[in-house]
Design a protein around this motif. Structure first.
Motif, PDB file in Angstrom:
ATOM      1  N   MET A  64      -4.633  -1.847   2.614  1.00  0.00           N
ATOM      2  CA  MET A  64      -3.057  -1.781   2.383  1.00  0.00           C
ATOM      3  C   MET A  64      -2.909  -3.699   1.370  1.00  0.00           C
ATOM      4  O   MET A  64      -1.414  -3.525   1.084  1.00  0.00           O
ATOM      5  CB  MET A  64      -2.872  -2.362   4.329  1.00  0.00           C
ATOM      6  N   VAL A 120       7.075   1.640  -2.226  1.00  0.00           N
ATOM      7  CA  VAL A 120       6.116   2.998  -1.615  1.00  0.00           C
ATOM      8  C   VAL A 120       7.630   3.881  -1.720  1.00  0.00           C
ATOM      9  O   VAL A 120       8.108   3.622  -2.422  1.00  0.00           O
ATOM     10  CB  VAL A 120       7.186   2.225   0.506  1.00  0.00           C
ATOM     11  N   LEU A 144       5.284   6.287   2.414  1.00  0.00           N
ATOM     12  CA  LEU A 144       3.452   6.468   1.204  1.00  0.00           C
ATOM     13  C   LEU A 144       2.903   7.622   1.603  1.00  0.00           C
ATOM     14  O   LEU A 144       1.981   8.319   1.341  1.00  0.00           O
ATOM     15  CB  LEU A 144       2.744   5.339   2.812  1.00  0.00           C
ATOM     16  N   LEU A 150      -1.256  -2.808  -1.871  1.00  0.00           N
ATOM     17  CA  LEU A 150       0.194  -1.632  -1.877  1.00  0.00           C
ATOM     18  C   LEU A 150       1.753  -2.700  -2.488  1.00  0.00           C
ATOM     19  O   LEU A 150       1.453  -3.948  -2.524  1.00  0.00           O
ATOM     20  CB  LEU A 150       0.270  -1.316  -0.605  1.00  0.00           C
ATOM     21  N   LYS A 210      -0.775   5.510  -0.754  1.00  0.00           N
ATOM     22  CA  LYS A 210      -1.707   4.710   0.715  1.00  0.00           C
ATOM     23  C   LYS A 210      -3.045   4.098  -0.370  1.00  0.00           C
ATOM     24  O   LYS A 210      -3.789   4.986  -0.239  1.00  0.00           O
ATOM     25  CB  LYS A 210      -2.174   5.382   1.984  1.00  0.00           C
TER      26      LYS A 210
END
Length: 513
Positions: free
Chosen positions: A279, A285, A255, A282, A275
């Protein structure tokens, strides 16, 4: 060669290379059990190509040095041999090894931290010493490897086979003779009793007493950890990359990307942070990051969604916005459950001049021109034969294997690994049809596919090329399916010559062309 599919090809592409076996280090004998800690997890040539470093799952770093360029004397024969380029190819020998990382335990998170070396990067040399960075999942270390002269006592006064005393030998080497000896090598029953109570030095000194002679002809390599860069990553470090300024480097985890100064280990600057506040939001990555080879303000990072972002450090302190975005959209009709998984980029590398970026996803290699963000200039099919097997590969987690890629120093070829300890070399010059499949063994051409498929024009652009590797290697010559437990994840191309080093489990194979 009439494989010129690109209309504006300025010249004939270079001929395909014929690869030959050069060396192997750590080859296993038949039936020898493979130790997990010995599996190679990182390979890196230095900028000169005179040194090669490997890291393994046991936290060790092993250094090799080139031998074919040293000690050429000046004889006519040697000079003739140097003139004849074909007779020379890079040869290496073992130099030294050291324990870079040890297993640790994070008590706050109750997590074991593996000692496995994730990446190695060479730094600038100074005063004959070698410097390199190595990292595991959490901690980066800066190493200095230098030759030190070892002083040894070459002549002792005492008879090592008989005497024991000041700085003497172990008791096991004491003579079984009943005659006693003094620590300085003298005898107590000599007629001239030098060691009487009223002891005094006789004229001319004691003939049996003289100082040890110390020589320092031997040298040994000593690895010293100069700095430890720790406690800056909450997630596993997947990349480190040196800046061309010679002073800074970056480290990337899932992140965040942090910028470090080599001289300062207790402070880093967070330059990329993907980030989200929540979360659950998300979506991607960071998978790999690398500095531009000559512009110290530019770096690129790839994502699990198959995109590459180019960022400029001059724009802002926190580079939340990118300068350029490179991605190839897949047609909605061809999307499946695995589309996003196989689109994830496992590695990116800049070409030597910094104009091109090479990326590897699960199925393909793609070459991107940083001046053209509409799509890749070339796409090379590496593992297309696995498409029908994606369900099985997802079940056994092989679909998450992270293959590395590399470019030749002249930028004319690219290479990457595959399963069954195979690796592929493709020509990326305009009009090239080179697509070679090699096996990491002493006979690299054993699995060679005789006629690679011709490149076809991509629909997106007339200058883009889609190259297919061997389509037949779903099975080998005997009809056996490929072995997904043996995978060639790590390889590196020599910076100035056509030489490739690749890791097959615990063995380091080297090839030249």
């Amino acid at each position: 060669m009439n494989g010129g599919e690109v209309a504006e090809a300025p010249a004939d592409p270079p001929p395909s290379l014929e690869w030959k076996f050069s060396q192997v280090f750590g080859e296993r004998t038949a039936g020898e059990e493979l130790q997990e800690v010995d599996i190679i997890s990182a390979i890196e040539f230095d900028k000169t190509g005179d040194h090669l470093a490997t890291g393994d799952r046991g936290g060790r770093v092993v250094l090799f040095e080139r031998t074919d360029t040293k000690d050429h004397g000046g004889g006519r024969r040697d000079l003739e041999r140097m003139d004849c380029a074909i007779s020379r190819h890079p040869e290496f020998r073992y130099k030294t090894e050291f324990q870079s990382h040890e297993p640790e335990f994070d008590y706050l998170k109750s997590l074991e931290i593996e000692e496995k070396i994730n990446k190695i990067r060479w730094c600038q040399t100074a005063n004959g010493a070698l410097f390199l960075l190595s990292t595991n999942d959490k901690t980066i270390k800066y190493w200095k490897v230098q030759e030190k002269k070892v002083k040894k006592i070459s002549e002792m006064n005492i008879d090592l086979s008989k005497a024991v005393g000041n700085g003497g030998v172990a008791s096991s080497s004491v003579s079984s003779s009943s005659r006693s000896y003094l620590a300085n090598g003298g005898y107590p029953d000599r007629s001239s009793n030098y060691l009487s109570n009223d002891f005094s030095f006789p004229p001319g000194g004691i003939p049996s007493l003289h100082l040890p002679v110390v020589t320092s002809h031997e040298t040994s390599l000593v690895a010293r950890c100069r700095r430890v860069y720790a406690h800056a990553h909450d997630y596993h470090i997947n990349s480190i990359s040196n800046n061309s300024d010679g002073e800074t480097f970056i480290s990337a985890d899932d992140l965040r990307i942090n910028l470090w100064n080599l001289e300062i280990s207790n402070q880093s600057f967070n330059i990329v942070d993907v980030k989200p506040a929540n979360m659950e939001d998300l979506t991607e990555v960071i998978t790999s990051a690398e500095f531009h080879p000559s512009h110290c303000n530019m770096l690129a990072y790839s994502s699990s969604k198959g995109s590459i972002r180019l960022i400029d450090l001059r724009q802002s302190a926190l580079c939340d916005t990118h300068s350029k975005l490179f991605e190839e959209q897949e047609a909605p009709s061809s999307r499946s459950f695995f589309t996003e998984v196989i689109a994830s980029i496992s590695d990116i590398k800049f070409g030597k001049d910094g104009r091109y970026i090479l990326s590897r996803d699960y199925m393909t290699l793609k070459l991107w021109d940083i001046n053209m963000d509409s799509g890749p200039v070339s796409t090379f099919q590496v593992q297309e034969y696995l498409r029908p097997k994606l369900c099985d590969l997802y079940e056994n987690d092989s679909i998450f294997d992270k293959f590395e890629c590399c470019l030749s120093g002249d930028g004319l070829r690219v290479a990457t690994g595959s399963y069954s300890n195979l690796f592929r070399v493709f020509g990326c010059a305009a009009g090239s049809t080179e697509a070679t499949t090699l096996e990491a063994s002493k006979n690299p051409m054993r699995r060679q596919v005789p006629i690679p498929a011709r490149p076809s024009r991509s629909l997106g652009s007339i200058t883009r090329v889609v190259r297919r590797g061997a389509e037949s290697p779903g099975v080998d010559a005997n009809g056996n399916s490929y072995d997904f437990t043996t995978k060639l994840l790590h390889l590196a191309w020599h910076p100035t010559e056509n030489s490739i080093a690749c890791a097959a489990a615990n063995s380091l194979y080297m090839y030249y062309a």
